[in-house]
Every structure is written in C-alpha cells, then in structure tokens.
Design an enzyme around this catalytic site. Sequence first.
Site, PDB file in Angstrom:
ATOM      1  CE  LYS A 167      -4.930   0.674  -0.167  1.00 28.59           C
ATOM      2  NZ  LYS A 167      -5.768   0.244  -0.494  1.00 28.59           N
TER       3      LYS A 167
HETATM    4  P1  NAD Z   1     -12.532   7.577  -3.004  1.00 31.08           P
HETATM    5  O1  NAD Z   1     -11.412   8.677  -2.524  1.00 31.08           O
HETATM    6  O2  NAD Z   1     -13.621   7.374  -4.577  1.00 31.08           O
HETATM    7  O3  NAD Z   1     -13.997   7.536  -2.155  1.00 31.08           O
HETATM    8  C1  NAD Z   1     -14.363   7.805  -0.721  1.00 31.08           C
HETATM    9  C2  NAD Z   1     -15.350   8.457  -0.866  1.00 31.08           C
HETATM   10  O4  NAD Z   1     -15.732   8.166   1.023  1.00 31.08           O
HETATM   11  C3  NAD Z   1     -16.236   9.621  -0.644  1.00 31.08           C
HETATM   12  O5  NAD Z   1     -16.640   9.716  -1.079  1.00 31.08           O
HETATM   13  C4  NAD Z   1     -15.754  10.489   0.415  1.00 31.08           C
HETATM   14  O6  NAD Z   1     -16.180  12.073   0.244  1.00 31.08           O
HETATM   15  C5  NAD Z   1     -16.228   9.660   1.502  1.00 31.08           C
HETATM   16  N1  NAD Z   1     -15.752  10.037   2.909  1.00 31.08           N
HETATM   17  C6  NAD Z   1     -13.781  10.194   2.487  1.00 31.08           C
HETATM   18  N2  NAD Z   1     -13.932  10.290   3.827  1.00 31.08           N
HETATM   19  C7  NAD Z   1     -14.994  10.227   5.015  1.00 31.08           C
HETATM   20  C8  NAD Z   1     -15.232  10.179   5.787  1.00 31.08           C
HETATM   21  N3  NAD Z   1     -14.585  10.568   7.046  1.00 31.08           N
HETATM   22  N4  NAD Z   1     -16.575  10.119   6.267  1.00 31.08           N
HETATM   23  C9  NAD Z   1     -17.720   9.837   5.371  1.00 31.08           C
HETATM   24  N5  NAD Z   1     -17.474   9.675   4.267  1.00 31.08           N
HETATM   25  C10 NAD Z   1     -16.059   9.545   3.763  1.00 31.08           C
HETATM   26  O7  NAD Z   1     -12.427   6.104  -2.725  1.00 31.08           O
HETATM   27  P2  NAD Z   1     -12.565   4.749  -2.320  1.00 31.08           P
HETATM   28  O8  NAD Z   1     -12.193   4.412  -4.037  1.00 31.08           O
HETATM   29  O9  NAD Z   1     -13.857   5.047  -2.842  1.00 31.08           O
HETATM   30  O10 NAD Z   1     -12.256   3.812  -1.747  1.00 31.08           O
HETATM   31  C11 NAD Z   1     -13.281   3.696  -0.651  1.00 31.08           C
HETATM   32  C12 NAD Z   1     -12.999   2.974   0.557  1.00 31.08           C
HETATM   33  O11 NAD Z   1     -13.033   1.702  -0.295  1.00 31.08           O
HETATM   34  C13 NAD Z   1     -11.875   3.179   0.341  1.00 31.08           C
HETATM   35  O12 NAD Z   1     -11.683   2.008   1.980  1.00 31.08           O
HETATM   36  C14 NAD Z   1     -10.810   1.951  -0.119  1.00 31.08           C
HETATM   37  O13 NAD Z   1      -9.504   1.283   0.557  1.00 31.08           O
HETATM   38  C15 NAD Z   1     -11.445   0.796  -0.140  1.00 31.08           C
HETATM   39  N6  NAD Z   1     -11.395   0.181  -1.314  1.00 31.08           N
HETATM   40  C16 NAD Z   1     -11.420   1.199  -2.428  1.00 31.08           C
HETATM   41  C17 NAD Z   1     -11.239   0.420  -4.027  1.00 31.08           C
HETATM   42  C18 NAD Z   1     -10.587   0.961  -4.991  1.00 31.08           C
HETATM   43  O14 NAD Z   1     -10.708  -0.012  -6.069  1.00 31.08           O
HETATM   44  N7  NAD Z   1     -10.779   2.051  -4.659  1.00 31.08           N
HETATM   45  C19 NAD Z   1      -9.998  -1.241  -3.599  1.00 31.08           C
HETATM   46  C20 NAD Z   1     -10.863  -1.901  -2.705  1.00 31.08           C
HETATM   47  C21 NAD Z   1     -10.895  -1.304  -1.478  1.00 31.08           C
END
Ligand code: NAD
Length: 425
Positions: free
Chosen positions: A115
């Site tokens: 990561k």
């Molecule tokens: P992103 O940046 O695209 O979206 C994050 C979302 O969460 C946004 O809507 C943001 O406004 C919201 N957010 C951020 N901080 C917040 C808070 N404190 N309280 C409430 N909402 C909040 O990120 P993403 O890629 O959608 O990732 C989201 C989660 O999924 C993370 O934990 C990430 O590690 C996990 N994840 C992502 C992927 C991927 O392919 N993008 C894969 C596996 C896991």
Amino acid sequence: MTWSTTEAEAPTGAGPLTDALSQLDNALAHLGINGGIKKMLTTPRRELMVSVPLRRDDGSIAVYSGYRVQHNFSRGPAKGGLRYAPSVDLDEVRALAMWMTWKCALVDVPYGGAKGGIAIDPREHSQAELERVTRRYTSEILPIIGPTKDIPAPDIGTDERTMAWIMDTYSAAMGHTVPGVVTGKPVSLGGSLGRAAATSRGVAHIALMALASRGMDPSRTTATVQGFGKVGRDAARFLAAAGVKVLAVSDIDGAVYDERGLDIGRLAEHADRTGSVSGFEGTESIDPASILLLDVDMVVPAAVEGVLTADNAAKVQASIVVEGANGPTTKDADAILTDRDVLVVPDILANAGGVVVSYFEWVQANQAYQWSERDVNDRLEERMTKAWHDVVDYSGAHSLTYREAATALAVQRVTDAHRLRGLYP
Ligand code: NAD
C-alpha cells in the site's frame, strides 16, 4: 529517503494496524503458527518513507510525507492501492498493506500485499499540482515499484488519471512504455474494461450472496451506503439494480435519505455536478454519523476505516454489514456485532473485486491483449463466488466468523508459500 527493513514497532492504542495485527494473531493462534513464520507475517518486508516536495501553482513550495509499504512477496509481486488523504500515516499504510496480502491470497491472485499513500488533501490542490506531486512521489519510490516488483492502483483520493501519471513517469525513467507498472489505468492506456466498477461489482455480488444466505429477497430489503466514491457509488447502483432499496448514502460532506429508495443514477449526476451528495433534490438531509445505524437490512461502509466502533456497534440495526471499505470495523465493534448475530462480511472478501480485475488488467497488459467486458465480469463473478464459498465452508467447518475464516484461509496460503520457498540463504 528512509529505508527500513526492521520489524514494525507494535502500534500504541487503537487504529487500523492494531486491528490488523489482532486479526492476524487470531488467525495464527487458530492455525497453530508460531515462531519465525509468525514474525515474518507480522513484519512488512520493506517500508519506504519519502518527502514529496511540491511547487504550488502560486510558486511556493510545500512538502508532504509519502509512504510505500510492501508487506509480503511470497506469492508474487506486491500489489496495493495509493491513497491521498490528510490522515495517511505509516501505521495506516502498514495495516492496509497487510490486508492486501490476505486479500490477494484469499481470492488466489499471484500477488503479495502493498500500500502507498501521501498525507495530502487532494481537494486542496489543482490538477496540475496533483500531477506534479504524483510524478515526484513516483520518482521517489521508483526503485521499488515495477510490474514484477510492486504494482500500485487507485485508492481513496486517487483515480485513473493518477495511474496514468505514474505509468508515464515510470515509463519515462525506463525509456519505454510499461503499462504493467500500475492497474486501474484509463482503458485507452491499457486499462481493463470493467476495472473502474470492479470493486463495487464484487461488493454487490457478495452482498447479494450474503442476503441469500440469510434467506432475504433483495427486492424486499433495504440498505445504506457510506461513501459515494469509486466504491460506494457503483455499489449503491448495482444494489439498486438488483432491487435493493438504497435508502441513504453519505460522503465526507453530508448524507441524504429517501424512504422510497434513492435514484442512484440521478444522485450520481447531482454529485458530479455539485461535488457532493448533499442537497440532492427530493431527499432529506440526515446526520452522516447515523448512516450505519439506520433501520435497514444491510449497511455497506465504503469510505474509511474505523467507522464501526465500540461506541456505535450496539446501535447497528442492520443484520448484515458488507465491508466495501478496508478496515471499517474495529476489533471491539467486531466482537459486539458478532455477539448480536450481525453478519459481517469482511473487507478482504467483500471488496476483493478490485484486485481481481487489477490482476486481469496486469495479465492483459503483459500479454498486450484486451479481453471483452463480459469476459472480465464473468471471470470476476466466478472468483468472487468461489472465495465466498471458501469462506462460508471454512467458517462452518471451524466455527469461525467470516472474518476469522477469511483471514485464516489467507494466512494459511501465505504460510504455505513461505514454507515451500524456504528462507534465503
Ligand atoms: P474515493 O476517494 O473514491 O471515495 C471515498 C468516499 O468516501 C467519498 O465519497 C468521500 O467523500 C467519502 N469519505 C471520505 N472520508 C470520509 C469520512 N471521514 N466519512 C464519510 N465519508 C468519507 O475512495 P474509494 O476508492 O471509493 O475507497 C473507499 C474505500 O474502499 C477505502 O477504504 C478503500 O481502501 C476501499 N477500497 C477501494 C478499492 C478501489 O478499487 N478503489 C478497492 C478495495 C477497497
């Protein structure tokens, strides 16, 4: 630049690394693994901390802390996302890297876990600044990444644009185009069809299997989704398409509720236009902190870690939690939810669709051959279904929660790889 290959210091207090290490401890105890292997699995193979100077648009210079942690390589090159958020620190990146190792092993893709992150708020920066900071960070971590070493992908605050900049910076240094250095690239640059929605597609697929396992019909169930980014938005869309009424969603700025079920397509247009779900017409604005506590059948935390805690877990009314985010449930909350017979589908299973299609993208990049979107989606579904059954069967056979079962299965696979390879020299 600081290189470290020493044992990670034990974290003090609560946080994702404490949760990750406690999950690993439980798995090791269940499997009867001790001694040197335990130490190796607890310790990241490599950690790199860098300062990332940025020339801002106004000519001033800012300096950010950047990290890349490679937790394990036993099953293949390290793989894991890159996060841009002000709260990023070394312990968070260590935890996320460890979870990637288990996730890759659980869905049986030939990777270890990694990561990366920069402690920066992307919303405070122009695209030009984000490009410069990304290129500088890439050049700082360049010696340890590459298609056979460590392959970054998008995470919170980064996207396919970021991946294109990393690929370009890396390729410029190598003197030729290297599409396999990142996944989650734009399709026009060798990204995979179906990658952008893969994590969400996997989350929804697993959520529907979880509903079925509890005898619940999607068209009679309700859900909320926390986070409306790359994961939450399409997870909400796929769930709604399957008939689930998504009553509320939130993002960092607010939360909206509609008792008839939100129109996710129109909400996405609103969010694109305004930058937030807040103020979506025809909906009620609610307290974002309540999103996981509403009276619904299923909640999908898809934002950040540590949102289900000892303080609110007893107030969760849903009977199913599907972890779209990494690490949303703390150790204490996990125990409370399990006691209350709430089914928690762990992150390393629920959100593994992203890394599965990242693997497909890497395979396609290395072969210079593009699969159809249907091929990608079918193969994704096949892998997610198999992982689900592996976890359910193991959980039943050993009387473990799904998280315990998923972690134990993954830790066993990584341990097998360690034992088969032996220790050099
Ligand atoms: P992103 O940046 O695209 O979206 C994050 C979302 O969460 C946004 O809507 C943001 O406004 C919201 N957010 C951020 N901080 C917040 C808070 N404190 N309280 C409430 N909402 C909040 O990120 P993403 O890629 O959608 O990732 C989201 C989660 O999924 C993370 O934990 C990430 O590690 C996990 N994840 C992502 C992927 C991927 O392919 N993008 C894969 C596996 C896991």
